[in-house]
Design an enzyme around this catalytic site. Structure first.
Site, PDB file in Angstrom:
ATOM      1  CG  HIS A  93      -4.924 -10.988 -42.606  1.00  0.00           C
ATOM      2  ND1 HIS A  93      -6.186 -11.249 -42.479  1.00  0.00           N
ATOM      3  CD2 HIS A  93      -4.833  -9.766 -43.466  1.00  0.00           C
ATOM      4  CE1 HIS A  93      -7.256 -10.548 -43.128  1.00  0.00           C
ATOM      5  NE2 HIS A  93      -6.487  -9.528 -43.740  1.00  0.00           N
ATOM      6  CG  ASP A 148     -10.565  -8.839 -44.060  1.00  0.00           C
ATOM      7  OD1 ASP A 148     -10.415  -7.800 -44.651  1.00  0.00           O
ATOM      8  OD2 ASP A 148      -9.580  -9.526 -44.536  1.00  0.00           O
TER       9      ASP A 148
HETATM   10 ZN    ZN Z   1      -7.980  -5.862 -44.957  1.00  0.00          ZN
END
Ligand code: ZN
Length: 444
Positions: free
Chosen positions: A265, A316
């Site tokens: 991220h 994800d």
């Molecule tokens: Zn994750």
């Protein structure tokens, strides 16, 4: 020896026609351009890419697709729904779910997945008879789906900085870093399709004093080290309050930032964090579809790259499993963030989805159609209506900005023809397998 003939193929130097790819024991031994398809060789139509790497996966989150997207709330309320699924999994149900999810990935063109795995123990944190039973379930699932796996065994010790694990989080914890390392040391995956890496869940879940244990394990093994970094602003606030520094700085001070590190991220990072991550040649893992779904924000992708970092891509939480959506999502996110077009070229987006992703997962050399690389190929049909009018000069841009996972026709992994004409050769009805596996664990 196996051989495939690609009508058009994306090679390191660009797109070429009539490419014959030969392999022995799963590795490419020859790439010849401008060769007619020899008799007996399997032809791959359309445009053939190197296999894609899905660098960030939590397989069980797939059970939430359609069950959380319409809801209001925040990352933190979504997490409660995610935990409700986590509570229901055991090695058998997790095997069935992960096998079907990995098969969906293969059908979408992925040949390698990094599983960020923290669901280690039974309810209440009680270890299974084999403390790595869940890891073995994931390894077997990947083998049966035909995909390469990097199992990122994740250290998860606290429910927040200085906070104990909650009831459901007990399943994630090993007590301390030493016990985590002992369990990881005991894990010996079978087969050549699996490699082991490690992960620090986040600075929320691993105290500063324990970070060097995980970083040290990775350094000694020369293995990938992944960590969620600054996905939410609340993580930065808690980290600064407790440690008077950002998560990136805390990880750097603990020796966790190296060229083997992937910062997942890395959305809410400031200029100092970007310089730090870049200086250590860290790879950022963007997960555009999930980051949009969870209202995380937009990562400063080109800033990190300019500072010396790389970018790879993951699906994800699997709101969709589609390498093309993630590639264009990366560029579109940058356009929205910077108000500029053309931040990453198609070749750069492809690097993120192929060789940089494989390198981040400990498969250096993979993700290219080249001699010595694993024979991983993903063929995409450009015959559909969406590609009408596309020419040889713009097919790569058309595929990256217009293709979907449904356009993938054939997938070769390690020389094996795992997907043929849109069908998984080993599993057949993946849709049915997914439906059944999700019904067994879904909460609604
Ligand atoms: Zn994750």
């Amino acid at each position: 020896m196996t051989a495939y003939h690609c009508r058009r193929a994306v090679l390191p130097g660009g797109v070429e026609s009539d490419v014959l790819v030969e392999s022995v024991d799963g590795l490419v031994t020859d790439v010849a351009i401008g060769i007619a398809c020899p008799a007996g060789v399997t032809p791959l139509g359309g445009l053939t890419f190197p296999g894609f790497a899905n660098a960030h996966s939590h397989a069980f989150h797939r059970a939430l697709r359609g069950r959380t997207q319409g809801a209001r709330g925040s990352f933190w309320t979504w997490r409660e729904q995610m935990y409700a699924v986590a509570e229901r999994l055991d090695p058998d149900t997790y095997y069935s779910l992960a096998r079907a999810v990995y098969a969906e990935m293969v059908l979408a063109g992925y040949s390698c997945v990094g599983e960020f795995h923290y669901l280690h123990h039974g309810p209440g944190g009680h270890p299974y008879a084999d403390p790595n039973a869940m890891s073995h379930a994931l390894t077997a699932a990947a083998a049966d789906a035909g995909i390469r796996l990097t199992l990122l065994d994740t250290c998860y010790l606290t429910g927040g900085i200085g906070a104990p694990l909650t009831a459901v989080q007990q399943r994630f914890g090993d007590g301390d870093g030493h016990s985590w390392a002992m369990r990881v040391d005991a894990f010996r995956p079978s087969g050549t399709h699996t490699r082991v890496g490690v992960a620090i869940h986040s600075v929320r879940a691993v105290p500063a004093a324990e970070i060097p244990v995980v970083a040290g394990w990775a350094a000694e093994a020369g293995a990938p080290l992944h960590v969620h970094v600054s996905e939410q602003r609340a993580e930065n606030d808690a980290c600064r309050l407790a440690y008077d520094r950002s998560p990136a700085q805390l990880l750097a001070d603990a020796g966790a930032l190296t060229a083997r590190t992937t910062a997942v991220h890395a959305v809410h990072i400031d200029a100092a964090d970007i310089a730090l991550l870049g200086r250590h040649s860290v790879t950022g893992c963007a997960c555009p579809s999930t980051e949009r779904d969870l209202a995380d924000g937009l990562a400063p992708v080109t800033d990190l790259r300019a500072a010396g970092g790389r970018t790879c891509l993951g699906t994800d939480a699997h709101v969709s499993i589609d390498p093309f959506a993630e590639m264009r999502g990366l560029e579109y996110g940058e356009r929205l963030r910077t108000e500029r077009r053309g931040n990453l070229t198609s070749a750069e987006l492809l690097d993120a989805a192929t060789d940089f992703g494989h390198a981040a997962l400990g498969w250096p050399g993979a993700g290219r159609i080249a001699v010595g690389a694993p024979a991983d190929l993903t063929a995409v049909s450009l015959a559909g209506i969406r590609f009408a009018g596309v020419t040889a000069g713009n097919e790569l841009d058309a595929a990256i900005f217009g293709a979907t996972a449904a356009d993938v026709t054939d997938v070769v992994i390690g020389g094996r023809h795992v997907v043929r004409d849109g069908r998984h050769t080993g599993m057949g009805d993946v849709t049915g397998a997914l439906r059944q596996a999700i019904a067994a664990v879904a909460t609604s």
